[in-house]
Enzyme design. Structure first.
Site, PDB file in Angstrom:
ATOM      1  N   LYS A  62       2.556   4.298  -3.247  1.00 22.67           N
ATOM      2  CA  LYS A  62       1.936   3.101  -3.802  1.00 22.67           C
ATOM      3  C   LYS A  62       0.586   3.510  -4.385  1.00 22.67           C
ATOM      4  O   LYS A  62      -0.298   3.989  -3.680  1.00 22.67           O
ATOM      5  CB  LYS A  62       1.750   2.029  -2.732  1.00 22.67           C
ATOM      6  N   LYS A  76       5.637   2.250  -6.273  1.00 28.26           N
ATOM      7  CA  LYS A  76       4.973   1.058  -6.803  1.00 28.26           C
ATOM      8  C   LYS A  76       3.672   1.458  -7.460  1.00 28.26           C
ATOM      9  O   LYS A  76       2.893   2.199  -6.840  1.00 28.26           O
ATOM     10  CB  LYS A  76       4.715   0.065  -5.663  1.00 28.26           C
TER      11      LYS A  76
END
Length: 330
Positions: A200, A252
Protein backbone atom coordinates in the site's frame (compact mmCIF):
# COMPACT_ATOMS: atom_id res chain seq x y z
CA UNK A 1 14.17 -20.51 -45.41
CA UNK A 2 12.23 -17.65 -46.94
CA UNK A 3 10.73 -14.88 -44.84
CA UNK A 4 6.93 -14.77 -45.04
CA UNK A 5 5.63 -11.78 -46.90
CA UNK A 6 3.82 -9.15 -44.77
CA UNK A 7 0.55 -10.19 -46.38
CA UNK A 8 0.76 -13.64 -44.72
CA UNK A 9 1.09 -12.25 -41.16
CA UNK A 10 -2.45 -11.20 -40.40
CA UNK A 11 -3.59 -11.10 -36.75
CA UNK A 12 -6.70 -9.11 -37.63
CA UNK A 13 -9.07 -12.00 -38.46
CA UNK A 14 -9.51 -12.74 -34.74
CA UNK A 15 -10.49 -9.11 -34.18
CA UNK A 16 -12.73 -8.61 -37.20
CA UNK A 17 -16.18 -9.18 -35.64
CA UNK A 18 -17.60 -9.64 -32.14
CA UNK A 19 -17.77 -13.44 -32.42
CA UNK A 20 -14.02 -14.10 -32.76
CA UNK A 21 -13.26 -11.36 -30.25
CA UNK A 22 -15.41 -13.23 -27.72
CA UNK A 23 -13.56 -16.44 -28.51
CA UNK A 24 -10.01 -15.15 -28.27
CA UNK A 25 -9.61 -12.81 -25.25
CA UNK A 26 -6.57 -13.51 -23.10
CA UNK A 27 -8.16 -11.83 -20.06
CA UNK A 28 -11.74 -12.23 -18.88
CA UNK A 29 -13.64 -10.18 -16.34
CA UNK A 30 -16.55 -11.58 -14.35
CA UNK A 31 -18.74 -10.01 -11.62
CA UNK A 32 -17.31 -12.50 -9.12
CA UNK A 33 -13.92 -10.82 -9.58
CA UNK A 34 -15.32 -7.54 -8.20
CA UNK A 35 -15.57 -6.25 -4.63
CA UNK A 36 -17.62 -3.15 -3.80
CA UNK A 37 -16.20 -0.70 -1.22
CA UNK A 38 -19.02 0.95 0.75
CA UNK A 39 -19.13 3.70 3.39
CA UNK A 40 -21.63 3.70 6.26
CA UNK A 41 -21.91 6.74 8.50
CA UNK A 42 -23.24 6.86 12.00
CA UNK A 43 -26.19 9.18 12.60
CA UNK A 44 -27.45 9.68 9.05
CA UNK A 45 -31.18 9.54 8.38
CA UNK A 46 -30.69 9.44 4.59
CA UNK A 47 -27.77 8.52 2.31
CA UNK A 48 -25.37 11.40 1.69
CA UNK A 49 -23.75 11.93 -1.75
CA UNK A 50 -20.02 12.60 -1.93
CA UNK A 51 -18.99 15.66 -3.89
CA UNK A 52 -15.65 14.30 -5.05
CA UNK A 53 -17.00 10.85 -5.98
CA UNK A 54 -20.17 11.29 -8.06
CA UNK A 55 -22.49 8.34 -7.60
CA UNK A 56 -20.89 7.19 -4.32
CA UNK A 57 -22.72 7.65 -1.02
CA UNK A 58 -22.23 7.64 2.69
CA UNK A 59 -24.89 5.09 3.59
CA UNK A 60 -27.29 4.74 6.46
CA UNK A 61 -27.55 1.30 8.00
CA UNK A 62 -30.78 0.68 6.08
CA UNK A 63 -29.45 1.84 2.71
CA UNK A 64 -26.30 -0.21 3.29
CA UNK A 65 -28.39 -3.35 3.58
CA UNK A 66 -30.12 -2.47 0.32
CA UNK A 67 -26.75 -1.88 -1.36
CA UNK A 68 -25.53 -5.26 -0.15
CA UNK A 69 -28.63 -6.95 -1.56
CA UNK A 70 -27.98 -5.28 -4.93
CA UNK A 71 -24.40 -6.55 -4.81
CA UNK A 72 -25.65 -10.11 -4.35
CA UNK A 73 -28.12 -9.71 -7.21
CA UNK A 74 -25.29 -8.42 -9.43
CA UNK A 75 -23.17 -11.48 -8.64
CA UNK A 76 -20.31 -9.60 -6.98
CA UNK A 77 -17.64 -11.46 -5.10
CA UNK A 78 -17.66 -9.30 -1.99
CA UNK A 79 -18.35 -6.04 -0.21
CA UNK A 80 -15.80 -4.07 1.82
CA UNK A 81 -17.23 -1.94 4.62
CA UNK A 82 -15.78 1.31 5.94
CA UNK A 83 -17.31 2.92 9.02
CA UNK A 84 -17.58 6.65 9.63
CA UNK A 85 -18.22 7.33 13.33
CA UNK A 86 -19.86 10.41 14.78
CA UNK A 87 -17.18 10.71 17.47
CA UNK A 88 -13.45 9.99 17.45
CA UNK A 89 -10.67 9.81 20.02
CA UNK A 90 -6.91 9.30 20.21
CA UNK A 91 -6.95 5.51 20.19
CA UNK A 92 -10.00 4.89 18.02
CA UNK A 93 -12.09 3.19 20.66
CA UNK A 94 -15.10 3.18 18.34
CA UNK A 95 -13.33 0.58 16.22
CA UNK A 96 -13.56 -2.03 18.97
CA UNK A 97 -16.92 -1.09 20.43
CA UNK A 98 -19.42 -3.86 19.58
CA UNK A 99 -21.98 -1.08 19.09
CA UNK A 100 -19.61 1.00 16.94
CA UNK A 101 -20.81 1.84 13.47
CA UNK A 102 -18.51 -0.51 11.57
CA UNK A 103 -19.25 -3.52 13.75
CA UNK A 104 -23.02 -3.05 13.68
CA UNK A 105 -22.81 -2.50 9.92
CA UNK A 106 -20.96 -5.80 9.50
CA UNK A 107 -23.68 -7.55 11.49
CA UNK A 108 -26.38 -5.84 9.42
CA UNK A 109 -24.87 -6.93 6.12
CA UNK A 110 -24.25 -10.50 7.27
CA UNK A 111 -27.88 -10.68 8.39
CA UNK A 112 -28.94 -9.40 4.96
CA UNK A 113 -26.78 -11.52 2.66
CA UNK A 114 -25.54 -14.46 4.73
CA UNK A 115 -22.91 -16.36 2.78
CA UNK A 116 -24.02 -15.07 -0.63
CA UNK A 117 -21.33 -12.39 -0.49
CA UNK A 118 -17.93 -12.23 1.21
CA UNK A 119 -18.53 -9.60 3.88
CA UNK A 120 -15.30 -7.73 4.51
CA UNK A 121 -14.38 -5.10 7.09
CA UNK A 122 -11.65 -2.50 6.84
CA UNK A 123 -9.26 -3.05 9.73
CA UNK A 124 -7.57 0.29 10.33
CA UNK A 125 -7.86 3.06 12.89
CA UNK A 126 -7.74 6.09 10.62
CA UNK A 127 -11.52 6.49 10.41
CA UNK A 128 -11.80 6.28 14.19
CA UNK A 129 -8.94 8.47 15.46
CA UNK A 130 -9.19 12.20 16.10
CA UNK A 131 -5.77 12.69 14.49
CA UNK A 132 -6.53 10.66 11.37
CA UNK A 133 -3.50 8.38 11.52
CA UNK A 134 -3.77 4.62 11.14
CA UNK A 135 -2.41 3.93 14.58
CA UNK A 136 -1.80 5.06 18.14
CA UNK A 137 0.55 8.03 18.54
CA UNK A 138 3.50 8.48 20.87
CA UNK A 139 3.74 11.68 22.97
CA UNK A 140 5.94 13.14 20.23
CA UNK A 141 3.27 12.50 17.58
CA UNK A 142 4.89 9.52 15.83
CA UNK A 143 2.86 6.39 15.06
CA UNK A 144 3.65 3.73 17.67
CA UNK A 145 3.81 0.50 15.66
CA UNK A 146 3.58 -2.02 18.51
CA UNK A 147 0.93 -0.17 20.51
CA UNK A 148 -1.10 -0.01 17.32
CA UNK A 149 -0.83 -3.77 16.86
CA UNK A 150 -2.63 -4.26 20.17
CA UNK A 151 -5.51 -2.17 18.88
CA UNK A 152 -5.56 -4.07 15.59
CA UNK A 153 -5.78 -7.39 17.42
CA UNK A 154 -8.78 -6.20 19.41
CA UNK A 155 -10.37 -4.72 16.30
CA UNK A 156 -10.00 -7.99 14.39
CA UNK A 157 -11.76 -9.93 17.13
CA UNK A 158 -14.56 -7.35 17.32
CA UNK A 159 -15.11 -7.57 13.57
CA UNK A 160 -15.04 -11.36 13.61
CA UNK A 161 -17.57 -11.45 16.43
CA UNK A 162 -19.79 -9.11 14.41
CA UNK A 163 -19.71 -11.74 11.66
CA UNK A 164 -17.06 -10.54 9.20
CA UNK A 165 -15.92 -13.23 6.78
CA UNK A 166 -12.66 -11.38 6.03
CA UNK A 167 -10.72 -8.57 7.71
CA UNK A 168 -8.79 -6.13 5.53
CA UNK A 169 -5.58 -4.99 7.19
CA UNK A 170 -4.91 -1.63 5.55
CA UNK A 171 -2.76 0.09 8.17
CA UNK A 172 0.72 -0.95 6.96
CA UNK A 173 2.10 -1.59 10.45
CA UNK A 174 5.01 -4.01 10.71
CA UNK A 175 3.83 -7.37 12.06
CA UNK A 176 0.12 -6.64 11.69
CA UNK A 177 -0.76 -9.81 9.79
CA UNK A 178 0.81 -12.17 12.30
CA UNK A 179 -0.68 -10.37 15.29
CA UNK A 180 -4.17 -10.34 13.80
CA UNK A 181 -3.98 -13.97 12.69
CA UNK A 182 -2.90 -15.01 16.19
CA UNK A 183 -5.66 -12.93 17.82
CA UNK A 184 -8.33 -14.40 15.58
CA UNK A 185 -7.14 -17.94 16.18
CA UNK A 186 -6.92 -17.46 19.95
CA UNK A 187 -10.50 -16.17 19.98
CA UNK A 188 -11.73 -19.18 18.01
CA UNK A 189 -12.17 -17.35 14.71
CA UNK A 190 -9.93 -19.60 12.66
CA UNK A 191 -12.32 -19.43 9.71
CA UNK A 192 -12.05 -15.63 9.29
CA UNK A 193 -9.75 -14.78 6.39
CA UNK A 194 -7.02 -12.16 6.53
CA UNK A 195 -6.45 -9.76 3.64
CA UNK A 196 -3.10 -8.01 4.00
CA UNK A 197 -2.66 -4.70 2.22
CA UNK A 198 0.90 -5.78 1.61
CA UNK A 199 1.92 -3.13 -0.93
CA UNK A 200 0.00 0.00 0.00
CA UNK A 201 1.64 3.15 -1.26
CA UNK A 202 1.57 6.69 0.14
CA UNK A 203 -0.42 7.93 -2.82
CA UNK A 204 -1.85 11.26 -3.95
CA UNK A 205 -4.86 9.34 -5.30
CA UNK A 206 -6.52 8.85 -1.90
CA UNK A 207 -7.92 12.38 -1.65
CA UNK A 208 -11.61 11.69 -2.32
CA UNK A 209 -11.56 8.76 0.13
CA UNK A 210 -10.65 11.19 2.88
CA UNK A 211 -13.82 13.11 2.18
CA UNK A 212 -15.77 9.86 2.27
CA UNK A 213 -14.52 8.93 5.75
CA UNK A 214 -14.29 12.55 6.97
CA UNK A 215 -10.62 12.04 7.74
CA UNK A 216 -9.06 14.16 10.48
CA UNK A 217 -5.55 13.71 9.09
CA UNK A 218 -3.19 16.67 9.14
CA UNK A 219 -0.01 15.69 7.33
CA UNK A 220 0.72 12.43 5.54
CA UNK A 221 1.34 8.73 6.13
CA UNK A 222 4.74 8.41 4.50
CA UNK A 223 6.32 6.99 7.66
CA UNK A 224 4.36 3.75 7.26
CA UNK A 225 2.89 3.56 3.74
CA UNK A 226 5.28 2.69 0.92
CA UNK A 227 7.29 5.15 -1.15
CA UNK A 228 5.83 5.38 -4.69
CA UNK A 229 9.39 5.19 -6.04
CA UNK A 230 9.93 1.66 -4.73
CA UNK A 231 9.10 -1.46 -6.71
CA UNK A 232 11.26 -4.28 -5.31
CA UNK A 233 10.26 -3.38 -1.75
CA UNK A 234 6.78 -4.67 -2.53
CA UNK A 235 8.13 -8.19 -2.94
CA UNK A 236 9.59 -8.05 0.56
CA UNK A 237 6.34 -6.74 2.07
CA UNK A 238 4.33 -9.47 0.34
CA UNK A 239 6.72 -12.21 1.47
CA UNK A 240 6.47 -11.04 5.08
CA UNK A 241 2.67 -10.98 5.03
CA UNK A 242 2.44 -14.42 3.43
CA UNK A 243 4.85 -15.80 6.04
CA UNK A 244 2.71 -14.29 8.79
CA UNK A 245 -0.42 -16.04 7.52
CA UNK A 246 -2.14 -13.75 5.01
CA UNK A 247 -4.82 -15.50 3.00
CA UNK A 248 -4.85 -12.72 0.37
CA UNK A 249 -2.46 -9.86 -0.39
CA UNK A 250 -3.34 -6.45 -1.79
CA UNK A 251 -1.69 -3.89 -4.05
CA UNK A 252 -3.06 -0.35 -3.60
CA UNK A 253 -3.56 1.84 -5.62
CA UNK A 254 -4.06 -0.19 -8.76
CA UNK A 255 -3.74 1.76 -11.99
CA UNK A 256 -0.56 3.67 -11.16
CA UNK A 257 1.05 0.49 -9.82
CA UNK A 258 0.31 -2.09 -12.51
CA UNK A 259 4.01 -2.98 -12.66
CA UNK A 260 4.00 -3.79 -8.95
CA UNK A 261 0.76 -5.74 -9.33
CA UNK A 262 2.22 -7.81 -12.16
CA UNK A 263 5.35 -8.53 -10.09
CA UNK A 264 3.30 -9.65 -7.10
CA UNK A 265 0.89 -11.74 -9.18
CA UNK A 266 3.81 -13.55 -10.82
CA UNK A 267 5.24 -14.74 -7.50
CA UNK A 268 2.55 -14.78 -4.81
CA UNK A 269 1.42 -18.19 -3.53
CA UNK A 270 -1.87 -16.65 -2.32
CA UNK A 271 -4.54 -14.69 -4.22
CA UNK A 272 -3.65 -11.13 -5.19
CA UNK A 273 -6.20 -8.32 -5.11
CA UNK A 274 -5.94 -4.69 -6.16
CA UNK A 275 -7.84 -1.58 -5.12
CA UNK A 276 -8.95 0.90 -7.77
CA UNK A 277 -8.91 3.85 -5.39
CA UNK A 278 -11.05 6.95 -5.03
CA UNK A 279 -8.78 9.23 -7.04
CA UNK A 280 -8.81 6.84 -9.98
CA UNK A 281 -12.60 6.77 -9.81
CA UNK A 282 -12.88 10.55 -9.52
CA UNK A 283 -10.60 11.25 -12.50
CA UNK A 284 -12.59 9.04 -14.87
CA UNK A 285 -15.91 10.41 -13.64
CA UNK A 286 -14.68 14.00 -14.00
CA UNK A 287 -13.28 13.50 -17.50
CA UNK A 288 -16.39 11.68 -18.69
CA UNK A 289 -18.62 14.42 -17.25
CA UNK A 290 -16.74 16.88 -19.46
CA UNK A 291 -17.22 14.67 -22.49
CA UNK A 292 -13.48 14.11 -22.84
CA UNK A 293 -13.69 10.32 -22.61
CA UNK A 294 -16.39 7.69 -23.05
CA UNK A 295 -17.45 6.76 -19.55
CA UNK A 296 -18.47 3.11 -19.99
CA UNK A 297 -15.48 2.32 -22.19
CA UNK A 298 -13.01 4.00 -19.84
CA UNK A 299 -14.42 2.26 -16.76
CA UNK A 300 -14.39 -1.16 -18.40
CA UNK A 301 -10.91 -0.71 -19.84
CA UNK A 302 -9.49 0.55 -16.56
CA UNK A 303 -10.78 -2.42 -14.56
CA UNK A 304 -9.79 -4.88 -17.28
CA UNK A 305 -6.24 -3.49 -17.20
CA UNK A 306 -6.01 -4.29 -13.49
CA UNK A 307 -7.26 -7.80 -14.10
CA UNK A 308 -4.84 -8.20 -17.03
CA UNK A 309 -1.93 -7.17 -14.79
CA UNK A 310 -2.73 -10.13 -12.55
CA UNK A 311 -5.38 -9.20 -9.98
CA UNK A 312 -7.54 -12.13 -8.93
CA UNK A 313 -10.12 -9.67 -7.58
CA UNK A 314 -10.55 -5.91 -7.79
CA UNK A 315 -12.04 -3.46 -5.32
CA UNK A 316 -13.80 -0.80 -7.38
CA UNK A 317 -16.58 1.68 -6.69
CA UNK A 318 -18.06 0.74 -10.07
CA UNK A 319 -18.43 -2.93 -9.11
CA UNK A 320 -22.23 -3.17 -9.23
CA UNK A 321 -22.62 -1.03 -12.33
CA UNK A 322 -19.83 -2.84 -14.14
CA UNK A 323 -21.31 -6.22 -13.21
CA UNK A 324 -24.53 -5.16 -14.92
CA UNK A 325 -22.65 -4.30 -18.10
CA UNK A 326 -20.83 -7.63 -18.02
CA UNK A 327 -24.17 -9.43 -17.70
CA UNK A 328 -25.46 -7.55 -20.74
CA UNK A 329 -22.44 -8.61 -22.76
CA UNK A 330 -22.95 -12.26 -21.86
Amino acid sequence: MTTPSPGRLRPRPLRRTPAPRRLAPQTRLHPAHLVLPVFVREGLDAPRPLGSMPGVLQHTRDSLRQEAARAVEAGLGGIMLFGVPAHRDATGTGATDPDGILNVAVADVVAEVGDDLVVQADLCLDEFTDHGHCGVLTPSGAVDNDATLERYAAMAVAQAEAGAHLVGLSGMMDGQTGVVRDALDAAGHTDVAVLAYAAKYASAFYGPFREAVESQLDGDRRSYQMDPANRREAAREVAIDVAEGADVVMVKPAMSYLDVLADVAATSPVPVWAYQVSGEYAMIEAASAQGWITRRGAITESVLSIRRAGADAILTYWATELAGWLAEER
